[in-house]
Design a protein around this motif. Structure first.
Motif, PDB file in Angstrom:
ATOM      1  N   VAL A  39       1.011  -1.110   0.051  1.00 38.19           N
ATOM      2  CA  VAL A  39      -0.125   0.329  -0.025  1.00 38.19           C
ATOM      3  C   VAL A  39       0.853   1.232   0.030  1.00 38.19           C
ATOM      4  CG1 VAL A  39      -1.793   1.198   1.264  1.00 38.19           C
ATOM      5  CG2 VAL A  39      -1.654  -1.358   1.343  1.00 38.19           C
ATOM      6  N   TYR A  40       0.844   1.668  -1.124  1.00 40.26           N
ATOM      7  CA  TYR A  40       1.745   3.050  -1.248  1.00 40.26           C
ATOM      8  C   TYR A  40       1.240   4.316  -0.549  1.00 40.26           C
ATOM      9  CZ  TYR A  40       3.879  -0.269  -4.375  1.00 40.26           C
ATOM     10  OH  TYR A  40       4.566  -1.192  -5.124  1.00 40.26           O
ATOM     11  N   PRO A  41       2.111   5.379  -0.369  1.00 38.13           N
ATOM     12  CA  PRO A  41       3.456   5.582  -0.521  1.00 38.13           C
ATOM     13  C   PRO A  41       4.489   4.513   0.264  1.00 38.13           C
ATOM     14  CG  PRO A  41       2.732   7.554   0.558  1.00 38.13           C
ATOM     15  CD  PRO A  41       1.473   6.754   0.267  1.00 38.13           C
ATOM     16  N   LEU A  42       5.475   4.123  -0.011  1.00 41.36           N
ATOM     17  CA  LEU A  42       6.442   3.364   0.617  1.00 41.36           C
ATOM     18  C   LEU A  42       8.009   3.833   0.389  1.00 41.36           C
ATOM     19  CD1 LEU A  42       4.779  -0.157   0.100  1.00 41.36           C
ATOM     20  CD2 LEU A  42       4.819   1.281   2.212  1.00 41.36           C
ATOM     21  N   SER A  43       8.763   3.628   1.731  1.00 45.78           N
ATOM     22  CA  SER A  43      10.020   4.174   1.388  1.00 45.78           C
ATOM     23  C   SER A  43      10.773   2.863   0.729  1.00 45.78           C
ATOM     24  CB  SER A  43      10.787   4.365   2.710  1.00 45.78           C
ATOM     25  OG  SER A  43      10.814   3.219   3.539  1.00 45.78           O
ATOM     26  N   ARG A  69      16.834   6.712  -1.763  1.00 40.21           N
ATOM     27  CA  ARG A  69      15.873   7.116  -0.775  1.00 40.21           C
ATOM     28  C   ARG A  69      14.694   7.896  -0.999  1.00 40.21           C
ATOM     29  NH1 ARG A  69      18.442   6.856   4.665  1.00 40.21           N
ATOM     30  NH2 ARG A  69      20.363   5.733   4.213  1.00 40.21           N
ATOM     31  N   GLY A  70      13.766   8.001  -0.401  1.00 42.65           N
ATOM     32  CA  GLY A  70      12.524   8.527  -0.944  1.00 42.65           C
ATOM     33  C   GLY A  70      11.519   7.809  -0.662  1.00 42.65           C
ATOM     34  N   GLU A  71      10.331   8.337  -0.969  1.00 41.86           N
ATOM     35  CA  GLU A  71       9.064   7.585  -1.155  1.00 41.86           C
ATOM     36  C   GLU A  71       8.735   7.303  -2.414  1.00 41.86           C
ATOM     37  OE1 GLU A  71       6.263   8.232   3.161  1.00 41.86           O
ATOM     38  OE2 GLU A  71       5.826   9.424   1.047  1.00 41.86           O
ATOM     39  N   ALA A  77       6.179   3.750 -10.267  1.00 45.16           N
ATOM     40  CA  ALA A  77       7.404   4.746  -9.700  1.00 45.16           C
ATOM     41  C   ALA A  77       8.539   3.944  -9.530  1.00 45.16           C
ATOM     42  CB  ALA A  77       7.007   5.610  -8.330  1.00 45.16           C
ATOM     43  N   VAL A  78       8.374   2.802  -8.740  1.00 49.43           N
ATOM     44  CA  VAL A  78       9.524   1.848  -8.580  1.00 49.43           C
ATOM     45  C   VAL A  78      10.156   1.348  -9.714  1.00 49.43           C
ATOM     46  CG1 VAL A  78      10.237  -0.510  -7.240  1.00 49.43           C
ATOM     47  CG2 VAL A  78       8.417   1.258  -6.270  1.00 49.43           C
TER      48      VAL A  78
END
Length: 104
Positions: A39-43, A69-71, A77-78
């Motif tokens: 379940v996004y957003p995730l680091s 690093r970042g969300e 996006a990944v």
């Protein structure tokens, strides 16, 4: 010809069990499976944890470990971040035009 030889040939002549191995999954498919239920957003750290919980292969865990690093707001996006990283690595491994001219 004896029956044992014809049996062996008919068993392995079609490629045998080895020929029926399912095709390798693409990295994108492995990534989707590894991050199933996220379940996004995730680091990047959270993505790695989810992938480990989903028993992701080492290749996927290595890729996720290299994320900046970042969300990340979505699977896309990944994938985009990993694609950019792969392109950077490809550029870094190629000699620059100057290097290739000096070698000639």
């Amino acid at each position: 010809m004896n029956d044992d030889m014809s049996r062996a040939r008919s068993t392995y002549g079609d490629g045998g069990p080895e020929a029926r191995v399912k095709p390798l999954l693409s990295v994108a498919s492995l990534l989707r499976q590894a991050l199933q239920g996220a379940v996004y957003p995730l680091s990047a750290e959270q993505l790695g944890r989810i992938a480990r919980e989903n028993a992701a292969p080492a290749e996927v865990l290595t890729l996720l470990g290299a994320l900046p690093r970042g969300e990340f707001r979505s699977l896309e996006a990944v994938e985009f971040a990993l694609e950019g990283d792969a392109q950077e690595q490809a550029r870094a491994s190629q000699p620059s035009p100057r290097e290739s001219r000096s070698e000639s």
